[in-house]
Design a protein around this motif. Structure first.
Motif: not given
Length: 175
Positions: A78-107
Protein backbone atom coordinates in the motif's frame (compact mmCIF):
# COMPACT_ATOMS: atom_id res chain seq x y z
CA UNK A 1 -20.25 -44.55 -46.52
CA UNK A 2 -20.84 -42.66 -43.26
CA UNK A 3 -19.58 -39.15 -42.81
CA UNK A 4 -16.78 -38.73 -40.27
CA UNK A 5 -18.09 -37.28 -37.06
CA UNK A 6 -16.26 -34.21 -35.74
CA UNK A 7 -14.01 -34.80 -32.76
CA UNK A 8 -15.54 -33.53 -29.58
CA UNK A 9 -12.27 -33.44 -27.62
CA UNK A 10 -8.87 -32.17 -28.78
CA UNK A 11 -5.79 -34.33 -28.54
CA UNK A 12 -4.40 -34.58 -24.98
CA UNK A 13 -1.10 -32.94 -26.02
CA UNK A 14 -2.86 -29.81 -27.23
CA UNK A 15 -4.93 -29.62 -24.08
CA UNK A 16 -1.82 -29.86 -21.89
CA UNK A 17 0.00 -27.20 -23.98
CA UNK A 18 -2.96 -24.84 -23.70
CA UNK A 19 -3.04 -25.35 -19.93
CA UNK A 20 0.69 -24.66 -19.59
CA UNK A 21 0.34 -21.50 -21.69
CA UNK A 22 -2.58 -20.30 -19.57
CA UNK A 23 -0.59 -20.87 -16.35
CA UNK A 24 2.45 -19.07 -17.77
CA UNK A 25 0.34 -16.11 -18.87
CA UNK A 26 -1.29 -15.95 -15.44
CA UNK A 27 2.12 -15.91 -13.77
CA UNK A 28 3.65 -13.33 -16.12
CA UNK A 29 0.71 -10.94 -15.83
CA UNK A 30 0.12 -11.33 -12.09
CA UNK A 31 0.86 -8.12 -10.18
CA UNK A 32 4.05 -7.65 -8.17
CA UNK A 33 4.95 -4.82 -5.80
CA UNK A 34 7.79 -2.58 -6.96
CA UNK A 35 9.80 0.30 -5.55
CA UNK A 36 10.28 2.93 -8.25
CA UNK A 37 12.87 5.67 -8.31
CA UNK A 38 11.75 8.42 -10.68
CA UNK A 39 13.15 11.72 -11.80
CA UNK A 40 11.07 14.42 -13.52
CA UNK A 41 13.58 14.89 -16.35
CA UNK A 42 14.58 11.26 -16.89
CA UNK A 43 11.43 9.31 -15.95
CA UNK A 44 11.99 5.88 -14.40
CA UNK A 45 15.56 5.68 -13.13
CA UNK A 46 15.39 2.51 -11.01
CA UNK A 47 12.92 -0.26 -10.25
CA UNK A 48 13.17 -3.06 -7.74
CA UNK A 49 10.68 -5.88 -7.15
CA UNK A 50 10.04 -5.85 -3.40
CA UNK A 51 8.32 -8.08 -0.90
CA UNK A 52 5.70 -6.46 1.37
CA UNK A 53 7.20 -5.96 4.81
CA UNK A 54 10.74 -5.59 3.47
CA UNK A 55 12.79 -2.70 4.88
CA UNK A 56 14.84 -0.09 3.05
CA UNK A 57 16.92 2.63 4.66
CA UNK A 58 17.55 6.20 3.61
CA UNK A 59 20.88 7.37 5.02
CA UNK A 60 22.29 10.88 4.91
CA UNK A 61 24.33 13.47 6.76
CA UNK A 62 22.15 16.07 8.52
CA UNK A 63 23.24 19.44 7.15
CA UNK A 64 22.47 21.50 10.26
CA UNK A 65 23.89 19.20 12.97
CA UNK A 66 26.50 17.45 10.79
CA UNK A 67 25.37 14.05 12.12
CA UNK A 68 24.45 10.83 10.31
CA UNK A 69 20.73 10.05 10.07
CA UNK A 70 19.00 6.83 9.04
CA UNK A 71 15.31 6.61 8.15
CA UNK A 72 13.83 3.10 8.40
CA UNK A 73 11.27 2.58 5.63
CA UNK A 74 8.94 -0.43 5.72
CA UNK A 75 7.83 -1.20 2.17
CA UNK A 76 4.25 -2.40 1.93
CA UNK A 77 2.01 -3.08 -1.03
CA UNK A 78 0.00 0.00 0.00
CA UNK A 79 3.01 2.31 0.13
CA UNK A 80 6.01 3.35 2.20
CA UNK A 81 5.81 3.54 5.98
CA UNK A 82 8.46 5.51 7.85
CA UNK A 83 8.86 3.49 11.06
CA UNK A 84 11.86 5.13 12.75
CA UNK A 85 14.54 7.78 12.43
CA UNK A 86 17.92 7.02 14.03
CA UNK A 87 20.96 9.17 14.74
CA UNK A 88 23.74 9.43 17.33
CA UNK A 89 22.72 13.10 17.73
CA UNK A 90 19.78 13.69 20.05
CA UNK A 91 19.45 17.30 18.87
CA UNK A 92 19.21 16.07 15.29
CA UNK A 93 16.14 13.98 16.12
CA UNK A 94 14.47 16.78 18.09
CA UNK A 95 14.89 18.90 14.95
CA UNK A 96 12.18 16.83 13.22
CA UNK A 97 9.62 17.63 15.95
CA UNK A 98 8.00 14.19 15.76
CA UNK A 99 8.13 13.19 19.42
CA UNK A 100 10.63 12.10 22.04
CA UNK A 101 13.62 10.00 20.96
CA UNK A 102 14.66 7.02 23.07
CA UNK A 103 18.03 5.26 23.43
CA UNK A 104 18.47 2.52 20.85
CA UNK A 105 21.78 1.05 22.02
CA UNK A 106 25.23 1.38 20.46
CA UNK A 107 25.20 5.14 21.06
CA UNK A 108 22.18 5.62 18.79
CA UNK A 109 18.92 7.41 19.46
CA UNK A 110 15.69 6.24 17.86
CA UNK A 111 12.61 8.29 17.11
CA UNK A 112 9.65 5.92 16.54
CA UNK A 113 7.36 7.18 13.81
CA UNK A 114 4.24 5.88 12.10
CA UNK A 115 3.91 7.84 8.87
CA UNK A 116 2.67 6.27 5.62
CA UNK A 117 2.46 7.48 2.04
CA UNK A 118 2.40 6.02 -1.47
CA UNK A 119 5.58 7.90 -2.34
CA UNK A 120 7.70 10.88 -1.40
CA UNK A 121 10.28 13.31 -2.78
CA UNK A 122 13.94 13.02 -1.83
CA UNK A 123 16.27 15.97 -2.37
CA UNK A 124 19.74 14.48 -2.74
CA UNK A 125 22.78 16.71 -2.49
CA UNK A 126 26.50 16.27 -2.26
CA UNK A 127 26.39 17.80 1.21
CA UNK A 128 23.86 15.31 2.62
CA UNK A 129 24.95 12.37 0.44
CA UNK A 130 21.53 10.65 0.62
CA UNK A 131 21.88 6.94 -0.01
CA UNK A 132 19.18 4.29 -0.39
CA UNK A 133 20.05 0.93 1.20
CA UNK A 134 18.03 -2.04 0.03
CA UNK A 135 18.94 -5.70 0.65
CA UNK A 136 22.40 -4.75 1.88
CA UNK A 137 23.29 -2.72 -1.22
CA UNK A 138 23.85 1.03 -1.27
CA UNK A 139 22.46 3.23 -4.05
CA UNK A 140 23.94 6.75 -3.75
CA UNK A 141 21.06 8.97 -4.83
CA UNK A 142 23.23 12.06 -4.63
CA UNK A 143 25.59 10.65 -7.30
CA UNK A 144 22.71 9.43 -9.42
CA UNK A 145 20.63 12.57 -9.44
CA UNK A 146 23.06 15.34 -8.61
CA UNK A 147 21.10 18.20 -7.10
CA UNK A 148 17.80 17.24 -8.81
CA UNK A 149 14.99 15.78 -6.67
CA UNK A 150 13.90 12.16 -7.11
CA UNK A 151 10.60 10.51 -6.24
CA UNK A 152 10.45 7.15 -4.43
CA UNK A 153 7.13 5.34 -4.69
CA UNK A 154 5.65 1.90 -4.19
CA UNK A 155 3.24 0.52 -6.76
CA UNK A 156 2.03 -2.65 -8.44
CA UNK A 157 2.76 -3.65 -12.03
CA UNK A 158 2.45 -6.93 -13.97
CA UNK A 159 5.44 -9.21 -13.27
CA UNK A 160 6.50 -9.22 -16.94
CA UNK A 161 6.44 -5.41 -17.07
CA UNK A 162 8.51 -5.23 -13.85
CA UNK A 163 11.15 -7.50 -15.40
CA UNK A 164 11.22 -5.55 -18.66
CA UNK A 165 11.53 -2.12 -17.02
CA UNK A 166 13.76 -3.05 -14.08
CA UNK A 167 17.03 -1.16 -14.15
CA UNK A 168 20.29 -2.98 -13.59
CA UNK A 169 21.44 -2.15 -10.04
CA UNK A 170 25.05 -1.87 -11.29
CA UNK A 171 23.89 1.05 -13.49
CA UNK A 172 22.52 2.71 -10.35
CA UNK A 173 25.80 2.41 -8.52
CA UNK A 174 24.67 -0.37 -6.14
CA UNK A 175 27.52 -1.84 -4.14
Amino acid sequence: MAAASPKLFPKPGRLIAAGVLALAAGYLFSPVTVLDLMQPQAGLVGRWIIFPGEHAFLRYQHSLYDAPVEEDLCLKDTGVCLTAVRSPSLACLYYYGLGSPRPDGDGQWCLPVAWSTRGFWVHPSELGQRTLRLRGRAYPLWLLAGERPVFLRVGAVPRLWAWCTRKDPRQLGGR
